[in-house]
Design a protein around this motif. Structure first.
Motif, PDB file in Angstrom:
ATOM      1  N   ARG A  31       0.835  -1.207   0.000  1.00 13.05           N
ATOM      2  CA  ARG A  31       0.000   0.000   0.000  1.00 13.05           C
ATOM      3  C   ARG A  31       0.866   1.252   0.000  1.00 13.05           C
ATOM      4  NH1 ARG A  31      -3.246   3.328   3.570  1.00 13.05           N
ATOM      5  NH2 ARG A  31      -2.297   2.453   5.439  1.00 13.05           N
ATOM      6  N   PHE A  32       1.909   1.260   0.833  1.00 11.66           N
ATOM      7  CA  PHE A  32       2.781   2.430   0.885  1.00 11.66           C
ATOM      8  C   PHE A  32       3.648   2.566  -0.358  1.00 11.66           C
ATOM      9  CE2 PHE A  32       2.555   1.918   5.733  1.00 11.66           C
ATOM     10  CZ  PHE A  32       1.452   2.759   5.802  1.00 11.66           C
ATOM     11  N   ASN A  33       3.679   1.532  -1.177  1.00 15.28           N
ATOM     12  CA  ASN A  33       4.404   1.604  -2.444  1.00 15.28           C
ATOM     13  C   ASN A  33       3.472   1.891  -3.611  1.00 15.28           C
ATOM     14  OD1 ASN A  33       7.009   1.433  -3.730  1.00 15.28           O
ATOM     15  ND2 ASN A  33       6.334  -0.492  -4.688  1.00 15.28           N
ATOM     16  N   GLY A  34       2.195   2.079  -3.325  1.00 11.86           N
ATOM     17  CA  GLY A  34       1.235   2.397  -4.377  1.00 11.86           C
ATOM     18  C   GLY A  34       0.863   1.234  -5.263  1.00 11.86           C
ATOM     19  N   GLN A  35       1.240   0.005  -4.891  1.00  8.64           N
ATOM     20  CA  GLN A  35       0.920  -1.163  -5.707  1.00  8.64           C
ATOM     21  C   GLN A  35      -0.493  -1.673  -5.445  1.00  8.64           C
ATOM     22  OE1 GLN A  35       5.023  -2.803  -4.590  1.00  8.64           O
ATOM     23  NE2 GLN A  35       4.501  -4.072  -6.360  1.00  8.64           N
ATOM     24  N   ILE A  36      -1.024  -1.398  -4.270  1.00  4.05           N
ATOM     25  CA  ILE A  36      -2.415  -1.692  -3.981  1.00  4.05           C
ATOM     26  C   ILE A  36      -3.046  -0.439  -3.388  1.00  4.05           C
ATOM     27  CG2 ILE A  36      -1.979  -4.150  -3.635  1.00  4.05           C
ATOM     28  CD1 ILE A  36      -2.226  -3.740  -0.658  1.00  4.05           C
ATOM     29  N   PRO A 121      -3.307   9.888  -5.443  1.00  6.87           N
ATOM     30  CA  PRO A 121      -3.594  11.321  -5.363  1.00  6.87           C
ATOM     31  C   PRO A 121      -2.762  12.153  -6.337  1.00  6.87           C
ATOM     32  CG  PRO A 121      -2.108  10.723  -3.605  1.00  6.87           C
ATOM     33  CD  PRO A 121      -2.434   9.451  -4.334  1.00  6.87           C
ATOM     34  N   LEU A 122      -1.926  11.493  -7.133  1.00  4.17           N
ATOM     35  CA  LEU A 122      -1.096  12.191  -8.107  1.00  4.17           C
ATOM     36  C   LEU A 122      -1.697  11.977  -9.494  1.00  4.17           C
ATOM     37  CD1 LEU A 122       1.586  13.844  -8.283  1.00  4.17           C
ATOM     38  CD2 LEU A 122       2.689  11.699  -8.961  1.00  4.17           C
ATOM     39  N   TYR A 123      -2.077  13.072 -10.156  1.00  4.18           N
ATOM     40  CA  TYR A 123      -2.735  12.998 -11.459  1.00  4.18           C
ATOM     41  C   TYR A 123      -1.833  13.521 -12.562  1.00  4.18           C
ATOM     42  CZ  TYR A 123      -7.285  11.785  -9.472  1.00  4.18           C
ATOM     43  OH  TYR A 123      -8.311  11.134  -8.827  1.00  4.18           O
ATOM     44  N   CYS A 124      -2.022  12.954 -13.740  1.00  5.08           N
ATOM     45  CA  CYS A 124      -1.270  13.395 -14.918  1.00  5.08           C
ATOM     46  C   CYS A 124      -1.812  14.739 -15.387  1.00  5.08           C
ATOM     47  CB  CYS A 124      -1.396  12.352 -16.018  1.00  5.08           C
ATOM     48  SG  CYS A 124      -0.655  12.842 -17.593  1.00  5.08           S
ATOM     49  N   GLY A 125      -0.919  15.661 -15.709  1.00  3.09           N
ATOM     50  CA  GLY A 125      -1.327  16.975 -16.182  1.00  3.09           C
ATOM     51  C   GLY A 125      -1.701  17.003 -17.642  1.00  3.09           C
ATOM     52  N   ASP A 126      -1.694  15.835 -18.312  1.00  7.65           N
ATOM     53  CA  ASP A 126      -2.069  15.768 -19.726  1.00  7.65           C
ATOM     54  C   ASP A 126      -3.453  15.158 -19.935  1.00  7.65           C
ATOM     55  OD1 ASP A 126       0.417  16.843 -20.557  1.00  7.65           O
ATOM     56  OD2 ASP A 126       1.336  14.873 -20.348  1.00  7.65           O
ATOM     57  N   PRO A 130      -5.195   9.218 -12.681  1.00  8.19           N
ATOM     58  CA  PRO A 130      -4.278   8.973 -11.563  1.00  8.19           C
ATOM     59  C   PRO A 130      -3.033   8.220 -12.001  1.00  8.19           C
ATOM     60  CG  PRO A 130      -6.272   7.632 -11.368  1.00  8.19           C
ATOM     61  CD  PRO A 130      -6.512   8.592 -12.476  1.00  8.19           C
ATOM     62  N   VAL A 131      -1.901   8.682 -11.517  1.00  4.50           N
ATOM     63  CA  VAL A 131      -0.607   8.088 -11.875  1.00  4.50           C
ATOM     64  C   VAL A 131      -0.226   7.049 -10.824  1.00  4.50           C
ATOM     65  CG1 VAL A 131       1.852   8.558 -12.212  1.00  4.50           C
ATOM     66  CG2 VAL A 131       0.131  10.244 -12.946  1.00  4.50           C
ATOM     67  N   PRO A 132      -0.001   5.780 -11.213  1.00  2.00           N
ATOM     68  CA  PRO A 132       0.488   4.792 -10.241  1.00  2.00           C
ATOM     69  C   PRO A 132       1.784   5.284  -9.620  1.00  2.00           C
ATOM     70  CG  PRO A 132      -0.223   3.707 -12.264  1.00  2.00           C
ATOM     71  CD  PRO A 132      -0.230   5.186 -12.551  1.00  2.00           C
ATOM     72  N   LEU A 133       1.842   5.322  -8.306  1.00  2.00           N
ATOM     73  CA  LEU A 133       2.970   5.950  -7.638  1.00  2.00           C
ATOM     74  C   LEU A 133       4.296   5.265  -7.937  1.00  2.00           C
ATOM     75  CD1 LEU A 133       1.379   6.827  -4.175  1.00  2.00           C
ATOM     76  CD2 LEU A 133       1.683   8.277  -6.187  1.00  2.00           C
ATOM     77  N   PHE A 134       4.269   3.946  -8.146  1.00  2.00           N
ATOM     78  CA  PHE A 134       5.522   3.237  -8.389  1.00  2.00           C
ATOM     79  C   PHE A 134       6.139   3.595  -9.741  1.00  2.00           C
ATOM     80  CE2 PHE A 134       1.914   0.388  -9.288  1.00  2.00           C
ATOM     81  CZ  PHE A 134       2.100   0.132 -10.638  1.00  2.00           C
ATOM     82  N   ARG A 135       5.466   4.437 -10.514  1.00  2.00           N
ATOM     83  CA  ARG A 135       6.011   4.877 -11.794  1.00  2.00           C
ATOM     84  C   ARG A 135       6.840   6.154 -11.674  1.00  2.00           C
ATOM     85  NH1 ARG A 135       1.003   3.697 -15.969  1.00  2.00           N
ATOM     86  NH2 ARG A 135       1.175   1.421 -15.962  1.00  2.00           N
ATOM     87  N   THR A 146       4.773   8.923   2.941  1.00  2.00           N
ATOM     88  CA  THR A 146       4.467  10.299   3.328  1.00  2.00           C
ATOM     89  C   THR A 146       3.331  10.865   2.484  1.00  2.00           C
ATOM     90  OG1 THR A 146       6.234  11.102   1.857  1.00  2.00           O
ATOM     91  CG2 THR A 146       6.784  10.792   4.173  1.00  2.00           C
ATOM     92  N   LEU A 147       3.301  10.514   1.198  1.00  2.00           N
ATOM     93  CA  LEU A 147       2.248  10.990   0.312  1.00  2.00           C
ATOM     94  C   LEU A 147       0.911  10.343   0.652  1.00  2.00           C
ATOM     95  CD1 LEU A 147       1.067  12.442  -2.098  1.00  2.00           C
ATOM     96  CD2 LEU A 147       2.142  10.758  -3.604  1.00  2.00           C
ATOM     97  N   ILE A 148       0.912   9.049   0.912  1.00  2.00           N
ATOM     98  CA  ILE A 148      -0.327   8.346   1.229  1.00  2.00           C
ATOM     99  C   ILE A 148      -0.891   8.810   2.564  1.00  2.00           C
ATOM    100  CG2 ILE A 148      -1.284   6.058   1.765  1.00  2.00           C
ATOM    101  CD1 ILE A 148       0.707   4.975  -0.376  1.00  2.00           C
TER     102      ILE A 148
END
Length: 257
Positions: A31-36, A121-126, A130-135, A146-148
């Motif tokens: 979860r903290f890695n954004g994979q789930i 919570p991170l979105y692509c500006g294009d 939502p952007v998968p955090l692990f990317r 910290t972001l989650i």
């Protein structure tokens, strides 16, 4: 998002407590890695093995190449509890949830969430997906905790102010709508870190409600630098304001939408 089952086989005798602790450790790491995504992960014991159902932002989210150091460590700890690394089975795409951004090189990002969102919570500006955090590169200590945690706090404040009718309503609203709040400070620190790591602009969303009337709303200045920030057309039909120097986006008060 995708519904995924993680199956944990037992290769030696173990106890329910040991297995539960080991699985929870791995789930938290994922979860903290954004994979789930989300906060509830039902686990069942069936025919001598455990099955945990999770939500993943992409079909390949559980690929080992996406694992953080904490995830790898948690997988190793499974063996101490007599469990093997989980087998991953993708059940299918959830028809009710958001998709995921597929841009290889987004031009910018937006830090945005609401109390009903379970996605990144991170979105692509294009394309505003939502952007998968692990990317993106890990923010701190190898993952995105910290972001989650910021997202959880923002959503909690949003839920309180939406519900209203309590003494907590206005302090909660202040946290998500003011440039002087602790939540804003934390969020802006995160956007600066992501911008440094990705070399891309990252905008922070300031919630807006209240105000006098729509005319005065349209004349609002940036609350950080007092500069002009009204856009000719709303960005993604949602953000009426954007300040490039301050990295802020906002909306005309929801009272006058």
């Amino acid at each position: 998002m995708f519904v995924v089952d993680l199956t944990f086989d037992c290769y030696q005798d173990t106890t329910l407590e040991q297995a539960e602790q080991a699985i929870n450790r791995l789930v938290n790491a994922l979860r903290f890695n954004g994979q789930i995504m989300g906060e509830e992960f039902p686990t069942v014991l069936k025919d001598g093995f455990f099955i945990t159902r999770v939500m993943c932002p992409t079909e390949d989210a559980m690929h080992p190449l996406n694992n953080s150091p904490f995830v790898k460590h948690s997988i190793e700890k499974l063996h101490n509890a007599g469990l093997l690394a989980p087998k991953v089975k993708v059940i299918g795409q959830d028809i009710h949830s958001n998709g995921a951004d597929c841009c290889t090189e987004p031009s910018s990002y937006i830090l945005y969430t609401t109390y009903v969102h379970t996605c990144s919570p991170l979105y692509c500006g294009d394309d505003f997906l939502p952007v998968p955090l692990f990317r993106i590169p890990a923010i701190a200590n190898g993952d995105y905790k910290t972001l989650i945690k910021w997202q959880e706090d923002w959503q909690a404040c949003d839920q309180i102010q939406i519900n209203g009718a309590t003494r907590c309503e206005f302090p909660a609203l202040e946290e998500i709508s003011s440039t002087k709040s602790d939540l804003y400070r934390r969020g802006k620190d995160i956007t600066k870190r992501i911008s440094f790591l990705t070399k891309k602009p990252v905008y922070y969303y300031l919630y807006r409600v209240g105000g006098v009337d729509k005319a005065s709303e349209l004349e609002r200045k940036c609350p950080s630098c007092n500069g002009d920030w009204k856009l000719d057309e709303p960005w993604f039909g949602l953000f009426d304001f954007r300040c490039e120097p301050c990295g802020l986006v906002s909306n005309v008060s929801w009272d006058f939408q």
